[in-house]
Design a protein around this motif. Structure first.
Motif, PDB file in Angstrom:
ATOM      1  N   GLU A 190       0.884  -1.265   0.060  1.00 35.57           N
ATOM      2  CA  GLU A 190       0.034   0.161  -0.090  1.00 35.57           C
ATOM      3  C   GLU A 190       0.682   1.148  -0.076  1.00 35.57           C
ATOM      4  N   PRO A 191       0.375   2.369  -0.517  1.00 36.18           N
ATOM      5  CA  PRO A 191       0.954   3.677  -0.643  1.00 36.18           C
ATOM      6  C   PRO A 191       1.560   3.973   0.680  1.00 36.18           C
ATOM      7  N   SER A 192       2.437   4.775   0.909  1.00 36.46           N
ATOM      8  CA  SER A 192       2.978   5.427   2.058  1.00 36.46           C
ATOM      9  C   SER A 192       2.379   6.682   2.338  1.00 36.46           C
ATOM     10  N   GLN A 193       2.000   7.027   3.571  1.00 36.80           N
ATOM     11  CA  GLN A 193       1.275   8.095   4.039  1.00 36.80           C
ATOM     12  C   GLN A 193       2.553   9.173   4.295  1.00 36.80           C
ATOM     13  N   ASP A 194       3.531   8.511   5.105  1.00 32.20           N
ATOM     14  CA  ASP A 194       4.519   9.634   5.890  1.00 32.20           C
ATOM     15  C   ASP A 194       5.825   9.048   5.507  1.00 32.20           C
ATOM     16  N   GLY A 195       6.267   8.272   4.421  1.00 28.75           N
ATOM     17  CA  GLY A 195       7.520   7.806   4.087  1.00 28.75           C
ATOM     18  C   GLY A 195       8.311   9.020   3.197  1.00 28.75           C
ATOM     19  N   ILE A 196       9.472   8.471   2.768  1.00 28.82           N
ATOM     20  CA  ILE A 196      10.079   9.180   1.754  1.00 28.82           C
ATOM     21  C   ILE A 196       9.157   9.557   0.339  1.00 28.82           C
ATOM     22  N   ASN A 197       9.480  10.538  -0.393  1.00 24.84           N
ATOM     23  CA  ASN A 197       8.645  11.036  -1.276  1.00 24.84           C
ATOM     24  C   ASN A 197       9.369  10.982  -2.648  1.00 24.84           C
ATOM     25  N   PRO A 198       9.749   9.787  -3.218  1.00 31.20           N
ATOM     26  CA  PRO A 198      10.611   9.739  -4.419  1.00 31.20           C
ATOM     27  C   PRO A 198      10.073  10.435  -5.669  1.00 31.20           C
ATOM     28  N   LYS A 208       4.447  -2.824  -8.170  1.00 34.21           N
ATOM     29  CA  LYS A 208       3.801  -3.543  -6.747  1.00 34.21           C
ATOM     30  C   LYS A 208       2.906  -2.493  -6.369  1.00 34.21           C
ATOM     31  N   LYS A 209       1.827  -3.135  -5.576  1.00 37.01           N
ATOM     32  CA  LYS A 209       0.712  -2.401  -5.150  1.00 37.01           C
ATOM     33  C   LYS A 209       0.822  -0.877  -4.722  1.00 37.01           C
ATOM     34  N   CYS A 210       1.909  -0.924  -3.923  1.00 32.88           N
ATOM     35  CA  CYS A 210       2.269   0.346  -3.270  1.00 32.88           C
ATOM     36  C   CYS A 210       2.344   1.336  -4.446  1.00 32.88           C
ATOM     37  N   ALA A 211       2.571   1.069  -5.587  1.00 36.90           N
ATOM     38  CA  ALA A 211       2.777   2.002  -6.659  1.00 36.90           C
ATOM     39  C   ALA A 211       1.565   2.603  -7.327  1.00 36.90           C
ATOM     40  N   LEU A 212       0.249   1.899  -6.856  1.00 37.44           N
ATOM     41  CA  LEU A 212      -0.896   2.218  -7.651  1.00 37.44           C
ATOM     42  C   LEU A 212      -1.206   3.612  -7.830  1.00 37.44           C
ATOM     43  N   ASN A 213      -0.939   4.532  -6.742  1.00 42.16           N
ATOM     44  CA  ASN A 213      -1.283   6.031  -6.802  1.00 42.16           C
ATOM     45  C   ASN A 213      -0.042   6.624  -6.928  1.00 42.16           C
ATOM     46  N   PHE A 214       1.048   6.147  -7.482  1.00 45.92           N
ATOM     47  CA  PHE A 214       2.410   6.875  -7.345  1.00 45.92           C
ATOM     48  C   PHE A 214       2.292   7.857  -8.560  1.00 45.92           C
ATOM     49  N   SER A 215       2.476   9.298  -8.126  1.00 46.57           N
ATOM     50  CA  SER A 215       2.190  10.247  -9.022  1.00 46.57           C
ATOM     51  C   SER A 215       3.344  10.874  -9.833  1.00 46.57           C
ATOM     52  N   GLY A 216       4.678  10.309  -9.308  1.00 47.61           N
ATOM     53  CA  GLY A 216       5.948  10.909  -9.914  1.00 47.61           C
ATOM     54  C   GLY A 216       6.228  10.040 -11.288  1.00 47.61           C
ATOM     55  N   LYS A 217       7.463  10.262 -11.702  1.00 41.59           N
ATOM     56  CA  LYS A 217       7.755   9.269 -13.015  1.00 41.59           C
ATOM     57  C   LYS A 217       8.005   7.989 -12.489  1.00 41.59           C
TER      58      LYS A 217
END
Length: 249
Positions: A190-198, A208-217
């Motif tokens: 799952e996406p991180s709420q308070d982790g690093i922000n690459p 992986k599932k954590c990348a579903l809402n990833f907004s970067g490149k």
């Protein structure tokens, strides 16, 4: 005619099947099959992934964009497979005329990891004995940080030193971070709420599932996967252009 239309309607969904985002278990199962059934070697996989990561970085941050500064890159490596991928990435970045420096605080005793370390040392890539402070990082000592620390196998709820301290530093800096496969400190599911922000994420095999809402490149390095594995796990990987081994999602 009706039969033709019916056939076309049946075929159509195959072209719009969504890309599959993997659970931690699925990713581990695919890697196990590659090693056990398809006879890929661990060193071979790490080399493929590390080179693909370096290529993704050259696409996201080309040398021409860094021409006013030295193309300095800090690669932070963890103790497990993600760290080895970081070592290979650093070696290829050096070949591509970037200037990587490696921080590898807990080196593995595994002979494979040691070999990758020696390969970097033979390329005259410097290794730091300490992590630069936020001030040093913010003052443009480096243009870019590569997060190759914890990866898929890490337990995000129980991150120990030195990595917990490194993550605190990485949350403070403003220079871009590139994460390998799973950003350190994130749960793979799952996406991180308070982790690093690459700014950039490089997914290996499939995202992986954590990348579903990833907004970067977001780059994908999975072209080497055998077709039978792609089909078995219904990965629905997109088409890669020409001979490229990675693509931007």
């Amino acid at each position: 005619m009706d039969k033709m239309n019916h056939s076309s309607a049946e075929a159509e969904p195959e072209t719009i099947e969504p890309l599959r985002y993997l659970s931690k278990g699925d990713a581990a199962a695919i890697e196990t099959e590659l090693l056990r059934d398809y006879k890929f070697g661990q060193q071979q996989l790490i080399e493929l992934w590390g080179q693909a990561c370096a290529l993704a970085i050259t696409k996201a941050y080309p040398l021409s964009a860094l021409s006013k500064k030295q193309p300095t890159v800090l690669v932070i490596c963890g103790p497990d497979q993600n760290g080895s991928i970081g070592l290979v990435c650093a070696r290829h970045l050096r070949i591509f005329d970037y200037e990587p420096t490696i921080y590898h605080p807990k080196r593995s005793s595994h002979s494979l990891h040691q070999d990758f370390t020696i390969q970097c040392e033979k390329m005259d890539i410097p290794f730091l004995s300490y992590l630069p402070t936020e001030v040093q990082l913010i003052n443009d000592a480096y243009n870019l940080v590569i997060d190759a620390m914890l990866g898929l196998e890490a337990d995000s709820s129980n991150i120990k030193e030195p990595y917990s301290g490194i993550l605190v530093t990485l949350k403070q800096i403003k220079i871009p971070i590139v994460s390998v496969d799973v950003p350190s400190g994130w749960d793979a599911e799952e996406p991180s709420q308070d982790g690093i922000n690459p700014e950039v994420l490089i997914s290996l095999m499939a995202p992986k599932k954590c990348a579903l809402n990833f907004s970067g490149k977001h780059f994908l390095a999975g072209r080497f996967l055998p077709y039978d594995i792609q089909k078995k796990y219904e990965l629905n990987l997109p088409d890669y252009a020409g001979t490229d081994c990675l693509l931007e999602l």
